[in-house]
Design an enzyme around this catalytic site. Structure first.
Site, PDB file in Angstrom:
ATOM      1  N   HIS A  92      29.852  41.169  33.755  1.00 35.83           N
ATOM      2  CA  HIS A  92      30.613  40.316  34.670  1.00 35.83           C
ATOM      3  C   HIS A  92      30.012  40.398  36.052  1.00 35.83           C
ATOM      4  O   HIS A  92      29.683  41.476  36.541  1.00 35.83           O
ATOM      5  CB  HIS A  92      32.078  40.752  34.730  1.00 35.83           C
ATOM      6  CG  HIS A  92      32.865  39.938  35.702  1.00 35.83           C
ATOM      7  ND1 HIS A  92      33.376  38.706  35.373  1.00 35.83           N
ATOM      8  CD2 HIS A  92      33.199  40.152  36.997  1.00 35.83           C
ATOM      9  CE1 HIS A  92      34.005  38.205  36.427  1.00 35.83           C
ATOM     10  NE2 HIS A  92      33.911  39.066  37.431  1.00 35.83           N
ATOM     11  N   ASP A 171      47.400  37.054  34.403  1.00 36.51           N
ATOM     12  CA  ASP A 171      46.359  36.842  35.407  1.00 36.51           C
ATOM     13  C   ASP A 171      46.283  35.387  35.813  1.00 36.51           C
ATOM     14  O   ASP A 171      46.119  35.071  36.994  1.00 36.51           O
ATOM     15  CB  ASP A 171      44.996  37.298  34.895  1.00 36.51           C
ATOM     16  CG  ASP A 171      43.918  36.994  35.931  1.00 36.51           C
ATOM     17  OD1 ASP A 171      43.979  37.580  37.019  1.00 36.51           O
ATOM     18  OD2 ASP A 171      43.058  36.131  35.670  1.00 36.51           O
ATOM     19  N   ARG A 178      48.170  33.642  43.936  1.00 36.04           N
ATOM     20  CA  ARG A 178      47.355  34.278  44.990  1.00 36.04           C
ATOM     21  C   ARG A 178      46.556  33.230  45.753  1.00 36.04           C
ATOM     22  O   ARG A 178      46.402  33.306  46.972  1.00 36.04           O
ATOM     23  CB  ARG A 178      46.404  35.311  44.378  1.00 36.04           C
ATOM     24  CG  ARG A 178      47.104  36.583  43.926  1.00 36.04           C
ATOM     25  CD  ARG A 178      46.186  37.432  43.064  1.00 36.04           C
ATOM     26  NE  ARG A 178      44.959  37.811  43.759  1.00 36.04           N
ATOM     27  CZ  ARG A 178      43.815  38.135  43.153  1.00 36.04           C
ATOM     28  NH1 ARG A 178      43.741  38.115  41.829  1.00 36.04           N
ATOM     29  NH2 ARG A 178      42.757  38.464  43.856  1.00 36.04           N
ATOM     30  N   SER A 193      42.451  41.689  38.144  1.00 37.00           N
ATOM     31  CA  SER A 193      42.210  40.355  37.593  1.00 37.00           C
ATOM     32  C   SER A 193      40.970  40.358  36.690  1.00 37.00           C
ATOM     33  O   SER A 193      41.006  39.899  35.548  1.00 37.00           O
ATOM     34  CB  SER A 193      42.039  39.356  38.749  1.00 37.00           C
ATOM     35  OG  SER A 193      41.682  38.088  38.248  1.00 37.00           O
ATOM     36  N   LYS A 197      41.061  40.654  32.218  1.00 37.95           N
ATOM     37  CA  LYS A 197      40.470  39.604  31.380  1.00 37.95           C
ATOM     38  C   LYS A 197      39.343  40.157  30.525  1.00 37.95           C
ATOM     39  O   LYS A 197      39.230  39.849  29.333  1.00 37.95           O
ATOM     40  CB  LYS A 197      39.932  38.473  32.273  1.00 37.95           C
ATOM     41  CG  LYS A 197      41.008  37.514  32.724  1.00 37.95           C
ATOM     42  CD  LYS A 197      40.443  36.417  33.605  1.00 37.95           C
ATOM     43  CE  LYS A 197      39.935  36.969  34.908  1.00 37.95           C
ATOM     44  NZ  LYS A 197      39.682  35.915  35.908  1.00 37.95           N
TER      45      LYS A 197
END
Lengths: 451, 451
Positions: A92, A171, A178, A193, A197
């Site tokens: 990620h 999320d 947010r 977050s 995920k």
């Protein structure tokens, strides 16, 4: 008998808001009840947004951050990929400009025998998104149901899709809130977050690419390292192998920015060509993925293996296979000239001779958004064809009038705005910079046995 | 041409949230746009609650506080009482236990020729509310339309009603949101809430009674003084004469707590009797009201005049007149024995001999709420008859078994809970305390020329 005037209740959101406001550590139960109540719709937006602002300004402890991540993760389906024998590893990135490494890494690691179940996002602000890039390939479907995702994984070892309704619904709901309440910018909330995920993918290990520099969300390395440590610790608390690389985003990664253009550059890398910075970062991240995925004894070994898989064409074959399995046109991989292209191009030339001292990386990302390559508003559609090709990067020598970049565009007025931003973003000096920023700043993680 | 990817918009709530989150001072326009947009319903609760939490944790500058007060004030009708020749003066208390001074002061100041347009609230938490006390008088209507309010003022010089829909609607909406989002506890928001409502009454001057001690919202004097200074400065910035007295709320004011019981004590005071602490505080506050209202040269002169108006029965006459004009039964003023009474009483006795060292004032207020004299939930109705009569207060000597207090109740189970709280709240020591807390701690205001 209860002497308090307040009736006994199992859970009240207001108590959790007040605790966080007053800097008191929340219990796992506090956080779970809040997240579950919000996901179910029992707790209203206005209470959660007050709590989110208190989190932004008060912060969270490590146990609170892990509890939040866990509650968000368990708000939906957690994929069970245990039927697949190989280790499941994902990567990620916190987002950058020209960062197309995911498209290289998923097929590359899969070619080495690692399973890569990658669930990605869309472009955010000035940064690009993996899903938008994949959709530049005609026919490519990022909205696979979980059953099809699993089938593609079983067949070719990697699959790349968007977030489904089943994965971490908390999320999705929290992020939307947010976004409109000024509560995006908190490392604790960002960590929860991302990690909720990613861990819902049913992975064994995760390689994090935390960007720092003028094109990253974390402009300075201290903030990036803080977030990286937070994510590594949170993932480890949840029993996963996590490593984070702090990597440079002070200028775009590679030379191409824009969705179809970035697919072109991905194919270049998978053919053993392409720009050196992008190639080096891909190999480094792949080295870690192979190592954590049990396909290589060390990171160095993983890098070598990755180079071989590129040289043999096996990584490109894997990419073509995944594209085809997800409905994409494989001919565009064999001949990227068949990818959609913008109608016009415009060259930005150097106003003087000298050396490229720096670029304003975020401005370059914004220029691509303005061209239509990203979204100014959520509802906007993305133009896959537009973008920017950089001919000069930091440290390069230029003569006056030499091309710095080429804009690929479909609308004159957008091109004019992008040109202005690009022209402003290049800083040219008489002599070359003494120091060059490293590509990899630091490696964070208990298994941080780099090389 | 705007190089930003964000479209040009005149006002975005998210920008104001972010500014406050990051500690940047808001402009008058930022605050006005937010308050007006919220009152109109254009800005959702969830954005305003995030902003409120940022205000709680970041605070506000003096100009921000004044701008917020002004915007809330101007969100609704501002009464124009200029047709009434006398100066309009009001008094506001931040809330305490047994604080029934408003019911004494409005008729007392009106008897001196000052106009008192008093808009009050209901009980909150452990503290009593002026409206609940007035409604203990059979028939008394606190929900007068503005036209009737004006008529009562013209006829007798004082009128006491509840907040109308027309006065400061922004405050009503914001307060309801603050109540459920943990954002009540901010001196800036408390100041704006109080001052916007009070200044909407069309007054020339305001006497603030800011409570401190175990029965007040501000437990310590420092916090009370901070709020007092904030309110005085905010009012002065808006062109009004404001004075704030920091007064003691470490034990209940007077001896009676509970709605009808407090009306009894009010009549006692207006008859020149009643407990000395309550009488002294009423005279001090009345002295200020008369002085600021132009009816007395000095505060000392105002106090003397107030004593005479009580002694002559004119203050009580004024109270009776106001009660009658607002639909209340005037016989209950002449004979408070006709006020509604609880079915049963229960005596709490001293467990040992000694001196009353302290009482837990908030617990005594809570005991009254438990009896039914206040609300545990917003929807609860209030029982006017129940309450507590204190026979001993701090500094008093007691022998073992001597009555400390009498509980007036209608439900055994509630009485038992209240008894426990009351028994716990008295601390008895062998020797008397060396120091006695003063009734008036400080006077704050530019015109703080006490005596």
């Amino acid at each position: 008998m209860n002497p308090s005037p307040v009736s006994v209740q199992t859970f009240r959101a207001i108590d959790v808001i007040r605790k966080k406001r007053d800097g008191v550590e929340l219990s796992r139960n506090d956080i779970e009840s809040l997240v579950n109540g919000y996901t179910r719709g029992d707790i209203p937006d206005y209470q959660v947004s007050a709590w989110l602002m208190a989190v932004v300004l008060r912060g969270m402890t490590r146990p609170e951050t892990a509890a939040l991540t866990d509650a968000m993760l368990r708000s939906g389906e957690v994929l069970d990929l245990s039927s697949l024998p190989a280790k499941k590893v994902d990567k990620h990135s916190t987002g950058g400009v020209g960062d197309k490494t995911s498209l290289v890494l998923a097929p590359l690691a899969a070619a080495a025998g690692v399973t890569v179940p990658m669930i990605s996002g869309r472009g955010l602000g000035h940064t690009g998104g993996t899903l938008d890039k994949l959709e530049a390939i005609p026919g490519f479907n990022v909205n696979l149901p979980v059953a099809d995702f699993r089938r593609v994984l079983e067949t070719c070892g990697c699959s790349m899709i968007g977030q489904t309704a089943e994965i971490a619904p908390a999320d999705r709901k929290l992020y939307a809130l947010r976004d409109v309440t000024g509560t995006v910018e908190s490392p604790y909330l960002i960590c929860a977050s991302i990690m909720s995920k990613k861990l819902a993918e049913g992975i064994d290990a995760l390689v994090l690419d935390v960007k720092t520099g003028s094109g990253a969300f974390m402009k300075n390395e201290k903030d990036a390292a803080f977030l990286a440590e937070l994510m590594v610790e949170t993932g480890e608390r949840m029993g996963k192998q996590i490593v984070a690389l702090i990597t440079d985003m002070d200028q775009p990664l590679g030379n191409m920015i824009g969705n179809a253009l970035e697919v072109v550059e991905v194919v270049d890398i998978l053919r053993g060509k392409g720009p050196e910075d992008l190639r080096q970062l891909c190999l480094e991240l792949a080295g870690w993925m192979l190592h954590l995925g049990g396909a290589a004894e060390s990171v160095a070994e993983g890098k070598k293996q990755s180079e071989k898989l590129i040289a043999s064409g096996k990584a490109l074959d894997k990419f073509r296979q995944m594209v085809e399995l997800q409905g994409g046109d494989p001919q565009t991989i064999d001949d990227p000239g068949k990818l959609p292209r913008a109608e016009s191009t415009m060259i930005i030339s150097a106003p003087r001779e000298g050396f490229i001292a720096s670029v304003q990386c975020e401005q370059i990302g914004t220029a691509c958004v303005i061209l239509g390559g990203g979204r100014e508003k959520k509802e906007d559609s993305v133009d896959p064809t537009v973008g920017i090709v950089l001919h000069k990067k930091v440290g390069d020598e230029v003569s006056a009038g030499e091309p710095l970049a080429t804009i690929h565009y479909n609308a004159e007025v957008r091109a004019a705005r992008a040109r202005q931003l690009l022209e402003e973003s290049y800083q040219i000096t008489d002599s070359p910079a003494h120091e060059k920023r490293p590509l990899i700043h630091r490696v964070i993680g208990k298994r941080g046995d780099k090389n």
